[in-house]
Design an enzyme around this catalytic site. Structure first.
Site, mmCIF file in Angstrom:
data_model
loop_
_atom_site.group_PDB
_atom_site.id
_atom_site.type_symbol
_atom_site.label_atom_id
_atom_site.label_comp_id
_atom_site.label_asym_id
_atom_site.label_seq_id
_atom_site.Cartn_x
_atom_site.Cartn_y
_atom_site.Cartn_z
ATOM 1 N N HIS A 109 19.133 -2.086 -20.451
ATOM 2 C CA HIS A 109 19.781 -3.163 -19.438
ATOM 3 C C HIS A 109 21.055 -3.721 -20.246
ATOM 4 O O HIS A 109 21.139 -4.836 -20.016
ATOM 5 C CB HIS A 109 18.718 -4.136 -19.300
ATOM 6 C CG HIS A 109 17.602 -3.530 -18.503
ATOM 7 N ND1 HIS A 109 17.529 -2.911 -17.253
ATOM 8 C CD2 HIS A 109 16.340 -3.263 -18.975
ATOM 9 C CE1 HIS A 109 16.134 -2.492 -17.135
ATOM 10 N NE2 HIS A 109 15.418 -2.790 -18.252
ATOM 11 N N CYS A 110 21.896 -2.739 -20.805
ATOM 12 C CA CYS A 110 22.867 -3.325 -21.713
ATOM 13 C C CYS A 110 22.394 -4.632 -22.712
ATOM 14 O O CYS A 110 23.243 -5.445 -22.683
ATOM 15 C CB CYS A 110 24.123 -3.735 -20.714
ATOM 16 S SG CYS A 110 24.546 -2.344 -19.810
#
Lengths: 152, 161
Positions: A109-110
């Site tokens: 998720h970055c």
């Protein structure tokens, strides 16, 4: 935008018009207006209440899935739940949920530093909106049980 | 779930992911390579032992999904005993398969001329890796099975044949 075009040469309009290419996003602009009117007709209070009820319901449901662990237990939680499942990788979970019509996000998720802080490699993340209902949550929980059975 | 998973998650893939046969390290590897996917956090490390120009043994350490783990384990099995050249050729065939369009399966009625034009003609078989070919219909997962091959490429980067 051009000023004049022939087979031999083209000339451009004066700035800023020369940098404006093609048809403006007319359809998108009208669509955005319709979306805003629709959201306002429901009202943010109603949307928030709906998402809160769904999130509470989802946390109860997910607690019954074998091997599943919800990440984090904040006092205030929006309509977003990240989770892990013992011995099943988030990408495998996401692919099989997708095959059953459920779209989630899987991976880091970055947020690689946060993943490291939590001691995780990746999570699966389900989120709920005004268009989600309890049937969707039931389908999510039921499919997760089947995924677990398949891999473990 | 079986109906959902059937085409992509072949029984052999799930079995490999659960109980890999070639996981671990080599005490004194001749070559090492690593593949990382920053988007999902997956990682494969390969330890390779050489005998001359042949790969005598491969071990992998994979932190990844079922597809990535199975791909690494199948790579290790398929390439053991191969020359470095053959290993690269298997990789080329695997890559070609992953981007292949949904071509009709080879049938017995196809003429000899068509077979001569087959770009895979003369390339080594995928063997044990064959179940991974279903991944080509799942674009988002292609990176998962490629990761061990990224590690192999790194390991073989300085090997001249």
């Amino acid at each position: 935008m051009i000023s004049s075009v022939t087979f031999e040469k083209s000339t451009w309009a004066n700035t800023p018009h020369k940098f404006e290419a093609g048809t403006p996003a007319i359809v998108e602009t009208l669509g955005l207006g319709a979306a805003i009117r629709w959201v306002e007709s429901i009202g943010f209070d109603a949307i928030e209440a709906h998402e809160q009820a769904l999130t509470t319901y989802a946390l109860e449901k997910l607690a019954t899935v074998p091997g599943l662990r919800v990440v984090g237990a904040p006092k205030q939680r929006g309509g977003v739940i990240s989770f892990t499942m013992a011995d099943v990788h988030p990408h495998d979970i996401a692919t099989l949920l997708d095959r059953n019509g459920i779209a989630v996000r899987a991976g880091q998720h970055c947020a690689e530093p946060l993943m490291r802080r939590l001691g995780l490699h990746a999570t699966t993340r389900a989120s709920f909106g005004v268009y989600t209902d309890t049937n969707d949550i039931d389908a999510l929980a039921e499919t997760l049980v089947r995924i677990r059975d398949f891999f473990v | 779930m079986n109906s959902l998973a059937q085409d992509l998650y072949d029984r052999q893939i799930v079995e490999r992911a659960r109980n890999p046969l070639h996981a671990g390290d080599l005490p004194e590897p001749d070559l090492q390579g690593e593949g990382r996917n920053p988007l999902c956090g997956d990682r494969t490390r390969l330890d390779i032992a050489l005998q001359g120009h042949h790969i005598s043994q491969i071990r992998h350490r994979t932190r990844g999904c079922a597809l990535c783990t199975a791909a690494a384990d199948m790579l290790a099995e398929r390439l053991s005993g191969c020359s470095v050249e053959e290993a690269r050729a298997v990789g080329a065939r695997f890559s070609a398969m992953l981007v292949a369009q949904d071509a009709p399966a080879q049938t017995i009625v196809q003429g000899a001329e068509e077979q001569r034009n087959d770009p895979l003609e003369g390339m080594p078989s995928l063997g044990v890796m064959e179940p991974l070919t279903a991944v080509r219909f799942h674009k988002a997962r292609i990176r998962c099975v490629e990761l061990p091959w990224v590690a192999l490429k790194e390991a073989l980067a300085h090997v001249r044949v």
